[in-house]
Design an enzyme around this catalytic site. Structure first.
Site, PDB file in Angstrom:
ATOM      1  N   ARG A  62      29.128  46.038  32.828  1.00 42.33           N
ATOM      2  CA  ARG A  62      28.632  44.834  33.493  1.00 42.33           C
ATOM      3  C   ARG A  62      27.398  44.324  32.746  1.00 42.33           C
ATOM      4  O   ARG A  62      26.603  45.117  32.219  1.00 42.33           O
ATOM      5  CB  ARG A  62      28.253  45.202  34.926  1.00 42.33           C
TER       6      ARG A  62
ATOM      7  N   THR B 278      38.207  35.103  35.737  1.00 44.06           N
ATOM      8  CA  THR B 278      38.064  36.518  35.404  1.00 44.06           C
ATOM      9  C   THR B 278      39.491  36.901  35.059  1.00 44.06           C
ATOM     10  O   THR B 278      40.411  36.122  35.251  1.00 44.06           O
ATOM     11  CB  THR B 278      37.525  37.238  36.665  1.00 44.06           C
TER      12      THR B 278
ATOM     13  N   SER C 207      32.433  41.491  42.303  1.00 45.76           N
ATOM     14  CA  SER C 207      33.563  41.751  43.204  1.00 45.76           C
ATOM     15  C   SER C 207      34.710  42.432  42.474  1.00 45.76           C
ATOM     16  O   SER C 207      35.756  42.694  43.078  1.00 45.76           O
ATOM     17  CB  SER C 207      34.100  40.432  43.776  1.00 45.76           C
TER      18      SER C 207
HETATM   19  N1  GLY Z   1      31.883  37.169  38.108  1.00 44.55           N
HETATM   20  C1  GLY Z   1      32.780  37.549  39.150  1.00 44.55           C
HETATM   21  C2  GLY Z   1      32.551  38.956  39.583  1.00 44.55           C
HETATM   22  O1  GLY Z   1      32.037  39.767  38.844  1.00 44.55           O
HETATM   23  O2  GLY Z   1      32.856  39.279  40.697  1.00 44.55           O
END
Ligand code: GLY
Length: 586
Positions: A118, A391, A463
């Site tokens: 992340r 995504t 998410s």
């Molecule tokens: N950017 C969408 C997520 O990480 O949930």
């Protein structure tokens, strides 16, 4: 009567979590359904499928993964190949300038691990950058340009997977992506539409316009499109691992480009970025072991909480309306907690033992009435947490039974729309997944608490919910994009898999979603029949057609691989909502 109900709801809802916490303290953690055990010991361990399957959002990416398997790579090498190819052919969703989360299952020893690639906030992050002079939220800096971009995690995450889990050097697993970027490909309709939709923003930055609007216009159907700068960056990744991207020539180009456009990254931000291995969340539900994403994703905690609540009902015996009622009430309660408690585990103390406990779920279950919706306003208010359609998710099982469930993102469509000159790297706009401005919803309509406030080096809540489900005789690798709806899509997919559905059925099932606020059930066209809709309406539910960010299209792009270990059959399925995807068994 109505008033009595309301008071009952309110007092039960307030006291039950406290009651559950006290019970937990008395009883310890012996009976926790969800844990952080790092090994699966499924009956599958002695078994191997003997062939492989991949499902991803783009046929070129699926084929890149299969090519690397054919060269002797395993599921983890294939994951590197698919992710890298997606960065070229599906840049509207993921890429080197973004980040990913993955759940891996290694067959030889049953190791289950979560890879956290992340993005992080730069050291110079400043909440004021996301406010207008009058104190109102500035949605432009949050979503467009370099200030909206976190320090990318994807290159470090791919290097980590290759080094610790793969069999092949990056040079081999990145070869298909480099070839596609260098030789070109025909952009599909989704990419062409994304570029057309964002062309005004792309024109704000010369390198973005040069890359995506080469003839001063979005690519046209059938034309070959090349990405030589990204091919070069991928070649450097293949030759030097992630050292070049975070500390070498590419790092210098990224910093120069970000600064020139008003951003605040430093070389130290890039040099200190690390992808991390974490223990996944494991939840046991009806004989199935679900291995899923821990914080900084909210997805696994929510899935565990929902399944723990649902374990008190025999869903198979219920009519459709009551089944949906209990599932939605469980979603409502899990999203409320998500809003309050979750953030980067390296920065925030979270009551995970409570949230994952069956006792806590028992308390929440008691606050659900059999025939009546609980208004979200009757649950204790969320102090205010966060986390796109854009995504991507892919699923892999290889011939030895290794599995990779990978969700990757640049956040919103084409991320920040900012390409760092000379690198071909499109930066994410993941900073919007922080609670940049307390109590203001982000692009997905989710609120944010202090647990998800930005801080130097901190990961923003996600998410993303890549998951693996291992049952007595069947296994599934599952996930989807879709912002806040990722969690409910994956939940519904898991429930359908446990009900015996095939990979093809799971990706095609109609979807519904509740996220606590707004207090409506989001539905696709024809999710429910008229009788179910009427019955749910009588219980007090309201519906909204479309997703939480205002599009009235169907949502999600689920890619699922299943393995029936009794018949040793593999299936791979890509969401029929999007023709570019491909699920393939080889
Ligand atoms: N950017 C969408 C997520 O990480 O949930």
């Amino acid at each position: 009567m109505e008033e009595n109900h309301r008071r009952w709801f309110s007092s039960q809802a307030l006291s039950l979590p406290v009651l559950a916490l006290s019970l937990l303290l008395m009883l310890g953690s012996a009976a926790c359904a969800a844990d952080a055990a790092p090994r699966s010991a499924p009956s599958s361990l002695a078994q191997r499928p003997g062939h492989a399957a991949i499902a991803s959002a783009n046929f070129l990416a699926t084929n890149a993964g299969l090519e690397v398997l054919a060269r002797g790579g395993n599921a983890f090498d294939a994951a590197v190949a698919v992710a890298a190819a997606l960065s070229v052919v599906e840049p509207e969703s993921s890429g080197l300038g973004g980040g990913f989360m993955a759940v891996l299952h290694r067959a030889k020893d049953g190791r289950d691990v979560f890879i956290d690639a992340r993005e992080t906030a730069p050291a110079a992050v400043n909440s004021k950058d996301y406010l207008n002079p009058d104190g109102s939220p500035n949605r432009d800096t949050a979503l467009k340009g370099p200030l909206s971009a976190g320090i990318p995690g994807e290159p470090a995450g791919l290097a980590l997977i290759a080094q610790r889990y793969g069999k092949l050097p990056l040079r081999e697993s990145l070869a298909p992506a480099i070839r596609i970027a260098r030789d070109g490909f025909k952009p599909d309709a989704r990419l062409r539409d994304a570029i057309a939709e964002e062309q005004k923003n792309l024109r704000r930055w010369p390198a973005s316009a040069a890359k995506y609007l080469p003839a001063d216009a979005p690519p046209v159907a059938g034309a070959i499109w090349r990405d030589p700068d990204q091919a070069r960056t991928l070649e450097l990744l293949a030759a030097h691992g992630d050292a070049d991207f975070y500390r070498g020539a590419t790092a210098k180009k990224l910093i120069a480009a970000v600064h020139a456009a008003g951003g605040n990254w430093s070389m130290a931000d890039l040099a200190s970025y690390r992808a991390k291995e974490r223990a996944p969340i494991i939840v046991n539900y009806r004989g199935y072991r679900i291995i899923t994403a821990p914080p900084p994703s909210s997805g696994g905690v929510a899935i565990a909480e929902i399944l723990n609540i649902l374990s008190g009902y025999d869903l198979g015996q219920l009519d459709q309306a009551h089944r949906v009622h209990y599932i939605v009430e469980a979603m409502r309660r899990a999203f409320r907690d998500h809003n309050d408690y979750l953030g980067d585990p390296d920065f925030v103390k979270m009551p995970l033992q409570m949230l994952l406990s069956p006792y806590y779920a028992d308390g929440l279950r008691q606050s659900i009435l059999p025939d009546k919706a609980t208004p979200s306003s009757m649950l204790p208010a969320a102090e205010a947490a966060q986390p796109g359609m854009h995504t991507t998710h892919f699923s892999i099982i290889d011939a030895d039974g290794n599995m990779a469930s990978v969700t990757s993102t640049v956040n919103y469509t084409l991320g920040s729309t900012f390409v760092a000159a000379g690198t071909g790297v499109l930066l994410n706009d993941e900073m919007d997944d922080f609670a940049l401005v307390p109590n203001q919803p982000n692009v997905y309509g989710l609120l944010g608490s202090v647990a998800n406030a930005p801080a130097p080096g901190k990961r923003m809540l996600s998410s993303m919910t890549p998951s693996i489900v291992i049952g007595p005789t069947r296994t599934a690798v599952i996930g989807s994009p879709g912002g806040s709806t990722i969690i409910t899509q994956v939940l519904e997919g898991i429930l359908h898999f446990i009900d015996g559905q095939s990979a093809q059925q799971i990706v095609a099932d109609k979807r519904y979603h509740h996220q606590y606020l707004p207090d409506v059930i989001f539905v696709e066209p024809d999710t429910f029949d008229a009788a179910t809709t009427a019955e749910l309406g009588r219980m007090g539910y309201r519906f909204r057609l479309g997703d939480p960010w205002g599009s009235n299209e169907a949502w999600g792009f689920m890619n699922v691989v299943t393995w029936n270990r009794s018949s040793n059959r593999l299936d791979a399925a890509s969401d029929p909502r999007h023709p570019s995807g491909l699920g393939k068994v080889q």
